[in-house]
Design a protein around this motif. Structure first.
Motif, mmCIF file in Angstrom:
data_model
loop_
_atom_site.group_PDB
_atom_site.id
_atom_site.type_symbol
_atom_site.label_atom_id
_atom_site.label_comp_id
_atom_site.label_asym_id
_atom_site.label_seq_id
_atom_site.Cartn_x
_atom_site.Cartn_y
_atom_site.Cartn_z
ATOM 1 N N LYS A 249 0.895 -1.327 0.087
ATOM 2 C CA LYS A 249 -0.014 0.175 -0.060
ATOM 3 C C LYS A 249 0.968 1.310 0.080
ATOM 4 C CE LYS A 249 -3.541 2.445 2.474
ATOM 5 N NZ LYS A 249 -4.523 2.284 3.691
ATOM 6 N N LYS A 250 1.875 1.088 0.877
ATOM 7 C CA LYS A 250 2.869 2.434 0.696
ATOM 8 C C LYS A 250 3.418 2.612 -0.554
ATOM 9 C CE LYS A 250 4.057 1.735 5.773
ATOM 10 N NZ LYS A 250 4.824 1.046 6.652
ATOM 11 N N GLU A 253 1.067 4.090 -3.032
ATOM 12 C CA GLU A 253 0.757 5.567 -2.499
ATOM 13 C C GLU A 253 2.106 6.541 -3.000
ATOM 14 O OE1 GLU A 253 -1.738 5.294 1.553
ATOM 15 O OE2 GLU A 253 0.107 5.027 1.744
ATOM 16 N N HIS A 259 -3.141 10.118 -3.916
ATOM 17 C CA HIS A 259 -4.290 9.377 -3.607
ATOM 18 C C HIS A 259 -4.568 8.619 -2.609
ATOM 19 C CE1 HIS A 259 -5.684 9.166 -8.192
ATOM 20 N NE2 HIS A 259 -4.296 9.692 -8.508
ATOM 21 N N GLU A 260 -5.805 8.565 -2.103
ATOM 22 C CA GLU A 260 -6.002 7.642 -0.892
ATOM 23 C C GLU A 260 -6.276 6.271 -1.467
ATOM 24 O OE1 GLU A 260 -9.495 7.116 2.712
ATOM 25 O OE2 GLU A 260 -8.994 9.138 1.605
ATOM 26 N N ILE A 261 -5.439 5.333 -1.188
ATOM 27 C CA ILE A 261 -5.502 3.784 -1.486
ATOM 28 C C ILE A 261 -6.231 3.013 -0.740
ATOM 29 C CG2 ILE A 261 -4.039 1.840 -2.337
ATOM 30 C CD1 ILE A 261 -3.689 4.776 -3.963
#
Length: 289
Positions: A249-250, A253, A259-261
């Motif tokens: 996830k990092k 991003e 963007h909010e993942i």
């Protein structure tokens, strides 16, 4: 104004609890494990599923029975005028076609089945979009048209940790699986529209991640015509490794700043074919209305 209910299935990753919070009904997907029936998020948790998979249990997917679907639809129609049902992509299961036939025969004008070729977090987004449109007063026909017009504006890339489950399911030959394991390949698969297809072979996890990120960037640029930053959703998914998922996830991003993942476990219907340790990334064009 018609009162419209949105129903999807658990392949969307929406749990029964989340469904209640979102105001979306969720059909639990059935599984046959060592000749016993299970239903996702009813009497089968993600953890139990992977434990059974690790024990080399015989796991196969099934589809909701006509009876169970009709019972849900009938009960829902006591409270709502119409239903929009968004099942997993017809390219990945026969469940969509079955639902379509039942709706056409028994529920003309009442139940609308949407085959917009989605699965996992992209299917989840479709259900959320449909709910937002219903709340905004759109008709069932208009919601269906909007979902169908945008059905191919989405991509999923999945990097596998093991070839064992593709071999077990007969999706690749034992020889290809043996060679891939010997070379420690990390296959990257894609879902664009209907099918789960091979996309690339990576030699390391880092290379596989890079392949997926670049594929998403290429789709935004080439398939979707260079959308503005606020014009699409980027999401991640994984199978049974939350630490690896948080790290992934990092990295997503960092690749797509601003963007909010959203990160979610991949649906068990996909997981039983690809096994644990998989990582995925998706892009979906936002529906504007």
């Amino acid at each position: 104004m018609s009162k419209i209910a949105i129903i999807t299935d658990s392949n969307s990753g929406i749990t029964q609890k989340q469904g209640k919070e979102l105001g979306i009904f969720v059909v639990p997907m059935p599984f046959m494990i060592n000749d016993e029936d299970y239903f996702e998020d009813i009497n089968l948790t993600q953890q139990e599923f992977y434990e059974k998979l690790a024990q080399d249990a015989n796991v196969s997917t099934s589809q909701p029975t006509p009876d169970s679907l009709m019972t849900l639809w009938d009960n829902t129609l006591k409270e709502y005028d119409q239903i929009i049902y968004i099942p997993m992509s017809s390219g990945l299961s026969g469940a969509c076609q079955s639902a379509f036939m039942i709706a056409r025969e028994e529920y003309e004008g009442k139940v609308f089945v949407v085959d917009n070729q989605r699965i996992s977090v992209t299917q989840r987004q479709s259900a959320i979009d449909a709910k937002a449109m219903a709340d905004a007063g759109f008709s069932a026909e208009d919601i269906v048209k909007k979902l169908m017009d945008t059905k191919f504006e989405s991509s999923i890339y999945i990097m596998l940790d093991t070839l064992y489950y593709l071999k077990k399911g007969g999706r690749i030959t034992p020889a290809a699986a043996a060679l891939g394991t010997l070379l420690r390949l990390k296959p990257v698969l894609q879902i664009q529209g209907e099918k789960l297809d091979a996309f690339a072979k990576a030699r390391t996890t880092a290379q596989g991640k890079s392949v997926m990120i670049n594929a998403i960037k290429s789709d935004i640029e080439n398939r979707f015509g260079g959308m503005e930053a606020g014009d699409f959703w980027i999401a991640g998914a994984y199978t049974n490794n939350i630490d690896a998922a948080n790290e992934w996830k990092k990295e997503i991003e960092a690749a797509f700043p601003g963007h909010e993942i959203y990160m979610d476990p991949l649906s068990l219907s996909v997981a039983c074919h690809i096994g644990p340790g998989a990582l995925a990334v998706t892009v979906t064009r936002k529906i504007h209305f």
